[in-house]
Design a protein around this motif. Structure first.
Motif, PDB file in Angstrom:
ATOM      1  N   PHE A 200     -14.022  54.087 -74.642  1.00 36.16           N
ATOM      2  CA  PHE A 200     -14.253  53.782 -73.226  1.00 36.16           C
ATOM      3  C   PHE A 200     -14.082  55.035 -72.369  1.00 36.16           C
ATOM      4  O   PHE A 200     -14.786  55.226 -71.379  1.00 36.16           O
ATOM      5  CB  PHE A 200     -13.299  52.680 -72.755  1.00 36.16           C
ATOM      6  N   LEU A 201     -13.158  55.908 -72.785  1.00 34.05           N
ATOM      7  CA  LEU A 201     -12.992  57.184 -72.072  1.00 34.05           C
ATOM      8  C   LEU A 201     -14.274  57.995 -72.132  1.00 34.05           C
ATOM      9  O   LEU A 201     -14.689  58.612 -71.144  1.00 34.05           O
ATOM     10  CB  LEU A 201     -11.846  57.983 -72.694  1.00 34.05           C
ATOM     11  N   LEU A 202     -14.913  58.005 -73.310  1.00 28.07           N
ATOM     12  CA  LEU A 202     -16.177  58.725 -73.454  1.00 28.07           C
ATOM     13  C   LEU A 202     -17.256  58.088 -72.581  1.00 28.07           C
ATOM     14  O   LEU A 202     -18.067  58.786 -71.972  1.00 28.07           O
ATOM     15  CB  LEU A 202     -16.620  58.750 -74.923  1.00 28.07           C
ATOM     16  N   TYR A 203     -17.258  56.750 -72.536  1.00 34.21           N
ATOM     17  CA  TYR A 203     -18.210  56.055 -71.652  1.00 34.21           C
ATOM     18  C   TYR A 203     -17.997  56.516 -70.200  1.00 34.21           C
ATOM     19  O   TYR A 203     -18.949  56.843 -69.488  1.00 34.21           O
ATOM     20  CB  TYR A 203     -18.029  54.523 -71.745  1.00 34.21           C
ATOM     21  N   CYS A 204     -16.716  56.551 -69.783  1.00 34.31           N
ATOM     22  CA  CYS A 204     -16.410  56.972 -68.411  1.00 34.31           C
ATOM     23  C   CYS A 204     -16.872  58.406 -68.154  1.00 34.31           C
ATOM     24  O   CYS A 204     -17.404  58.718 -67.087  1.00 34.31           O
ATOM     25  CB  CYS A 204     -14.908  56.863 -68.128  1.00 34.31           C
ATOM     26  N   ALA A 205     -16.668  59.253 -69.163  1.00 31.81           N
ATOM     27  CA  ALA A 205     -17.098  60.651 -69.023  1.00 31.81           C
ATOM     28  C   ALA A 205     -18.618  60.720 -68.848  1.00 31.81           C
ATOM     29  O   ALA A 205     -19.128  61.510 -68.042  1.00 31.81           O
ATOM     30  CB  ALA A 205     -16.654  61.459 -70.233  1.00 31.81           C
ATOM     31  N   ALA A 206     -19.355  59.886 -69.590  1.00 27.88           N
ATOM     32  CA  ALA A 206     -20.821  59.874 -69.476  1.00 27.88           C
ATOM     33  C   ALA A 206     -21.240  59.373 -68.096  1.00 27.88           C
ATOM     34  O   ALA A 206     -22.164  59.916 -67.476  1.00 27.88           O
ATOM     35  CB  ALA A 206     -21.426  58.993 -70.568  1.00 27.88           C
ATOM     36  N   ILE A 208     -19.477  59.581 -65.333  1.00 28.68           N
ATOM     37  CA  ILE A 208     -19.165  60.636 -64.366  1.00 28.68           C
ATOM     38  C   ILE A 208     -20.182  61.775 -64.460  1.00 28.68           C
ATOM     39  O   ILE A 208     -20.592  62.345 -63.451  1.00 28.68           O
ATOM     40  CB  ILE A 208     -17.711  61.131 -64.571  1.00 28.68           C
ATOM     41  N   THR A 209     -20.624  62.069 -65.691  1.00 26.92           N
ATOM     42  CA  THR A 209     -21.636  63.113 -65.864  1.00 26.92           C
ATOM     43  C   THR A 209     -22.908  62.754 -65.095  1.00 26.92           C
ATOM     44  O   THR A 209     -23.489  63.592 -64.401  1.00 26.92           O
ATOM     45  CB  THR A 209     -21.978  63.286 -67.358  1.00 26.92           C
ATOM     46  N   THR A 214     -24.007  65.462 -62.303  1.00 26.48           N
ATOM     47  CA  THR A 214     -25.437  65.737 -62.099  1.00 26.48           C
ATOM     48  C   THR A 214     -25.800  65.857 -60.612  1.00 26.48           C
ATOM     49  O   THR A 214     -26.435  66.842 -60.228  1.00 26.48           O
ATOM     50  CB  THR A 214     -26.305  64.672 -62.798  1.00 26.48           C
ATOM     51  N   PRO A 215     -25.396  64.902 -59.756  1.00 22.44           N
ATOM     52  CA  PRO A 215     -25.711  65.077 -58.333  1.00 22.44           C
ATOM     53  C   PRO A 215     -25.134  66.362 -57.740  1.00 22.44           C
ATOM     54  O   PRO A 215     -25.798  67.038 -56.957  1.00 22.44           O
ATOM     55  CB  PRO A 215     -25.063  63.854 -57.673  1.00 22.44           C
ATOM     56  N   LEU A 216     -23.923  66.724 -58.152  1.00 23.84           N
ATOM     57  CA  LEU A 216     -23.312  67.923 -57.577  1.00 23.84           C
ATOM     58  C   LEU A 216     -24.013  69.195 -58.039  1.00 23.84           C
ATOM     59  O   LEU A 216     -24.177  70.138 -57.276  1.00 23.84           O
ATOM     60  CB  LEU A 216     -21.812  67.986 -57.913  1.00 23.84           C
TER      61      LEU A 216
END
Lengths: 306, 91
Positions: A200-206, A208-209, A214-216
């Motif tokens: 789930f941490l990896l999901y959250c990282a994706a 956020i990516t 990406t927007p930033l």
């Protein structure tokens, strides 16, 4: 303001439509027209503090000017109806309205004049330019007429992208635990909790990516379509994670697909993408997301059961 | 790719310049006394110019490019719908 940016109970952030006085306006004072999203209204009030003017708030169902104009609620009919409902022609002697430029996709200026007698002046894109615009006799500089999408402007839009996807995130949490619990000898609760949490941490990282990184990094990421930018950011980040902490083949597929899909959904927050362009991008990108995501999921489940 | 549906009918244009005012990307400009397409690559087909052209000289297939709304609409079998104003929202 922070709660509004996060979108917590956002439908309650509306201002009743109608005519409002800022300062001590009289029959000669200018009339500004805006949306009834409370953040919009508050920004207008604070930017124009110290001026005496009228603010005509349209019923846009709590949506900002740009989105409401696109949907037609910040529109000609609503404006003409609101002018009548508030008795504006008895309040002011002049017949001029100042509208935000980004409302022009919903309001037909010449039709408003024909139906209500009020002439529409298109103000600048940003309310902060309005005092200078009014001072110069309703003349906009070219810069006042152009939309921008600066780092800060992108940053304030990212929280809603995260909180807005809580339902999907809940499904993802559930899925991470189920798949992680799978094993050759049945379902293992310990693995479901421990491995599920790291998945789930990896999901959250994706997420956020796609929704924040990406927007930033928008101007610096290669490619024009948001889905490509998101995929590239996703590949770079998962490879970096993989180098320090091997994640398995399935994440090399799932992570970029998820980041790319999330980034694609950011297009609506911008004022740079055309409908035809977005439709074209979706037709190509979403099937790829489904293939990569599906393959990743199958590889993941197969890996647990092997 | 961008703005390919944008067209100006010179016969109808009265050079009032309202389209230039409402365009958020500086796509249009005066040239030789008439409105000209100056930077088609920046056009996002938002439709503000056509909406506000008093003579109907400008045409564009407009719509706001929101992927979330398009996908949501496709799933529901409807036109693009961001769901804003009904609970969840985009902006």
């Amino acid at each position: 303001m922070v709660r509004m940016r996060l979108g917590i109970a956002r439908t309650s952030y509306t201002t009743p439509p109608g005519l409002y006085a800022l300062g001590r306006p009289d029959a000669e004072s200018p009339v500004l027209v805006t949306a009834n999203y409370r953040m919009t209204f508050d920004i207008v009030r604070s930017a124009m503090a110290g001026h005496d003017l009228w603010i005509l708030v349209l019923d846009t169902k709590g949506i900002n000017v740009w989105c409401a104009a696109g949907k037609g609620t910040f529109g000609t009919d609503e404006l003409v109806g609101r002018i009548e409902a508030t008795g504006l022609s008895d309040v002011v002697t002049h017949r001029r309205l100042i509208l935000p430029q980004l409302g022009a996709t919903g309001v037909r200026g010449h039709e408003v004049a024909k139906r209500s007698g009020f002439r529409v002046t298109w103000g600048p894109v940003r309310i902060h330019d309005l005092p200078a615009f009014m001072k110069s006799g309703m003349k906009a500089t070219p810069a006042m007429r152009r939309v921008t999408f600066s780092f800060a402007e992108r940053l304030v839009l990212t929280p809603i992208e995260i909180t807005g996807s809580w339902k999907i995130s809940l499904v993802a949490l559930f899925l991470c635990m189920i798949v992680s619990g799978l094993g050759k000898t049945g379902f293992h609760w310990r693995a479901a909790l421990i491995d599920g949490a790291s998945a789930f941490l990896l999901y959250c990282a994706a997420l956020i990516t796609g929704a924040v990184v990406t927007p930033l990094l928008l101007p610096w990421l290669p490619g024009r379509p948001f889905s490509i930018k998101g995929a590239i950011a996703g590949i770079a980040i998962i490879l970096a994670i993989h180098a320090h902490h091997p994640v398995g083949l399935h994440w090399l597929l799932l992570f970029p697909a998820l980041a790319s899909f999330t980034a694609l959904n950011f297009t609506g927050a911008t004022t740079f993408t055309s409908l035809a362009g977005v439709k074209r991008e979706i037709r190509i990108a979403v099937p790829l997301h489904i293939v990569a995501g599906g393959a990743g999921l199958i590889a993941w489940i197969a890996g647990r059961l092997a | 790719m961008n703005g390919r549906s944008l067209a100006i009918d010179d016969g109808k244009c009265v050079s009032c310049g309202i389209c230039i005012d409402v365009c958020p990307h500086g796509v249009l400009a005066f040239g030789e006394g008439r409105v000209r397409v100056d930077a088609i690559e920046r056009c996002m087909e938002c439709g503000a110019c056509a909406m506000n052209c008093p003579t109907g000289a400008l045409t564009v297939d407009s719509g706001v490019g929101c992927a979330y709304a398009v996908i949501r609409g496709a799933l529901q079998g409807t036109a693009p719908d961001c769901g804003c104003g009904k609970g969840d929202c985009c902006t």
